[in-house]
Scaffold this motif. Structure first.
Motif, PDB file in Angstrom:
ATOM      1  N   UNK A   5       0.815  -1.218   0.000  1.00 17.91           N
ATOM      2  CA  UNK A   5       0.000   0.000   0.000  1.00 17.91           C
ATOM      3  C   UNK A   5       0.848   1.267   0.000  1.00 17.91           C
ATOM      4  N   UNK A   6       2.100   1.172   0.431  1.00 17.69           N
ATOM      5  CA  UNK A   6       2.987   2.332   0.413  1.00 17.69           C
ATOM      6  C   UNK A   6       3.605   2.541  -0.962  1.00 17.69           C
ATOM      7  N   UNK A   7       3.542   1.526  -1.812  1.00 17.19           N
ATOM      8  CA  UNK A   7       4.183   1.589  -3.122  1.00 17.19           C
ATOM      9  C   UNK A   7       3.218   1.873  -4.265  1.00 17.19           C
ATOM     10  N   UNK A   8       1.974   1.460  -4.119  1.00 22.27           N
ATOM     11  CA  UNK A   8       0.979   1.657  -5.175  1.00 22.27           C
ATOM     12  C   UNK A   8      -0.322   2.177  -4.565  1.00 22.27           C
ATOM     13  N   UNK A   9      -1.201   2.651  -5.427  1.00 23.16           N
ATOM     14  CA  UNK A   9      -2.491   3.162  -4.965  1.00 23.16           C
ATOM     15  C   UNK A   9      -3.622   2.172  -5.207  1.00 23.16           C
ATOM     16  N   UNK A  10      -3.429   1.301  -6.192  1.00 20.31           N
ATOM     17  CA  UNK A  10      -4.443   0.316  -6.551  1.00 20.31           C
ATOM     18  C   UNK A  10      -3.780  -1.042  -6.697  1.00 20.31           C
ATOM     19  N   UNK A  11      -4.415  -2.069  -6.137  1.00 17.64           N
ATOM     20  CA  UNK A  11      -3.977  -3.451  -6.318  1.00 17.64           C
ATOM     21  C   UNK A  11      -5.097  -4.187  -7.040  1.00 17.64           C
ATOM     22  N   UNK A  12      -4.741  -4.900  -8.089  1.00 13.34           N
ATOM     23  CA  UNK A  12      -5.722  -5.695  -8.814  1.00 13.34           C
ATOM     24  C   UNK A  12      -5.372  -7.154  -8.569  1.00 13.34           C
ATOM     25  N   UNK A  13      -6.169  -7.798  -7.751  1.00  9.62           N
ATOM     26  CA  UNK A  13      -5.970  -9.206  -7.444  1.00  9.62           C
ATOM     27  C   UNK A  13      -6.700 -10.053  -8.463  1.00  9.62           C
ATOM     28  N   UNK A  14      -6.017 -11.088  -8.974  1.00 11.31           N
ATOM     29  CA  UNK A  14      -6.630 -11.934  -9.998  1.00 11.31           C
ATOM     30  C   UNK A  14      -6.540 -13.392  -9.574  1.00 11.31           C
ATOM     31  N   UNK A  15      -7.688 -14.057  -9.587  1.00 12.92           N
ATOM     32  CA  UNK A  15      -7.764 -15.496  -9.357  1.00 12.92           C
ATOM     33  C   UNK A  15      -7.896 -16.132 -10.743  1.00 12.92           C
ATOM     34  N   UNK A  16      -6.884 -16.906 -11.143  1.00 13.44           N
ATOM     35  CA  UNK A  16      -6.838 -17.439 -12.510  1.00 13.44           C
ATOM     36  C   UNK A  16      -7.368 -18.861 -12.592  1.00 13.44           C
ATOM     37  N   UNK A  17      -8.020 -19.140 -13.707  1.00 11.64           N
ATOM     38  CA  UNK A  17      -8.531 -20.475 -14.017  1.00 11.64           C
ATOM     39  C   UNK A  17      -8.327 -20.738 -15.504  1.00 11.64           C
ATOM     40  N   UNK A  18      -8.619 -21.944 -15.922  1.00 10.71           N
ATOM     41  CA  UNK A  18      -8.408 -22.323 -17.320  1.00 10.71           C
ATOM     42  C   UNK A  18      -9.253 -21.482 -18.278  1.00 10.71           C
ATOM     43  N   UNK A  57      -7.060   5.930 -11.513  1.00  8.06           N
ATOM     44  CA  UNK A  57      -5.818   6.673 -11.633  1.00  8.06           C
ATOM     45  C   UNK A  57      -4.812   6.196 -10.587  1.00  8.06           C
ATOM     46  N   UNK A  58      -3.574   6.525 -10.794  1.00  2.42           N
ATOM     47  CA  UNK A  58      -2.521   6.214  -9.837  1.00  2.42           C
ATOM     48  C   UNK A  58      -1.745   4.949 -10.166  1.00  2.42           C
ATOM     49  N   UNK A  59      -0.705   4.748  -9.394  1.00  2.00           N
ATOM     50  CA  UNK A  59       0.145   3.569  -9.584  1.00  2.00           C
ATOM     51  C   UNK A  59      -0.619   2.317  -9.178  1.00  2.00           C
ATOM     52  N   UNK A  60      -0.383   1.227  -9.903  1.00  2.86           N
ATOM     53  CA  UNK A  60      -1.087  -0.017  -9.604  1.00  2.86           C
ATOM     54  C   UNK A  60      -0.149  -1.204  -9.715  1.00  2.86           C
ATOM     55  N   UNK A  61      -0.559  -2.267  -9.047  1.00  2.21           N
ATOM     56  CA  UNK A  61       0.140  -3.551  -9.133  1.00  2.21           C
ATOM     57  C   UNK A  61      -0.909  -4.635  -9.325  1.00  2.21           C
ATOM     58  N   UNK A  62      -0.547  -5.652 -10.076  1.00  2.41           N
ATOM     59  CA  UNK A  62      -1.397  -6.824 -10.299  1.00  2.41           C
ATOM     60  C   UNK A  62      -0.835  -7.947  -9.451  1.00  2.41           C
ATOM     61  N   UNK A  63      -1.669  -8.587  -8.654  1.00  2.00           N
ATOM     62  CA  UNK A  63      -1.249  -9.703  -7.807  1.00  2.00           C
ATOM     63  C   UNK A  63      -2.085 -10.910  -8.205  1.00  2.00           C
TER      64      UNK A  63
END
Length: 135
Positions: A5-18, A57-63
């Motif tokens: 949270x100190x590095x980005x403003x938005x986190x996009x969490x993705x649960x992957x499937x086939x 808007x803002x910095x984001x990370x994908x997890x």
């Protein structure tokens, strides 16, 4: 050690499937879910996820889980677009039993997780160094 949270403003969490990927867009500072979507696990779905992310808007990370498996195509697509992608460890089996496994819940990545931390790593290639098992 910094918190994500100190590095980005938005986190996009993705649960992957086939066949599908479920994503939750989270405010990194509060953990509030800003948006949630399930898309097809193909280039059209990947584009929809990037479009969803661009609305914030803002910095984001994908997890995400499975960057060497079902998420390999998405991880490659995001990397090609210059996005920051980190891989999460898959939850241990006992924690997933008795209804604890849910795509929307799995996509809600805790932004307060220390970065870097156990359970977070750079995306990995699939078998034989390939980035996607799907060809």
């Amino acid at each position: 050690m910094s918190m994500l949270a100190e590095l980005v403003e938005v986190v996009i969490g993705v649960d992957t499937h086939k066949h599908t990927h479920t994503a939750a867009v989270l405010d990194a500072r509060t953990g509030a879910v800003l948006d949630r979507v399930t898309v097809t696990a193909d280039p059209d779905g990947y584009t929809k996820l990037l479009d969803l992310a661009e609305r914030r808007s803002g910095l984001r990370a994908w997890a995400m889980e499975g960057t060497g498996g079902y998420g390999a195509g998405l991880a490659r697509h995001l990397a090609d677009a210059g996005e920051l992608v980190v891989e999460l460890d898959r939850p241990k089996r006992p924690a997933r039993r008795a209804g604890a496994k849910s795509d929307p819940i799995d996509a809600n990545v805790p932004p307060a997780t220390p970065w870097p931390a156990p359970g977070w790593r750079s995306p990995r290639p699939g078998p034989s160094g390939r980035r996607c098992r799907c060809g």
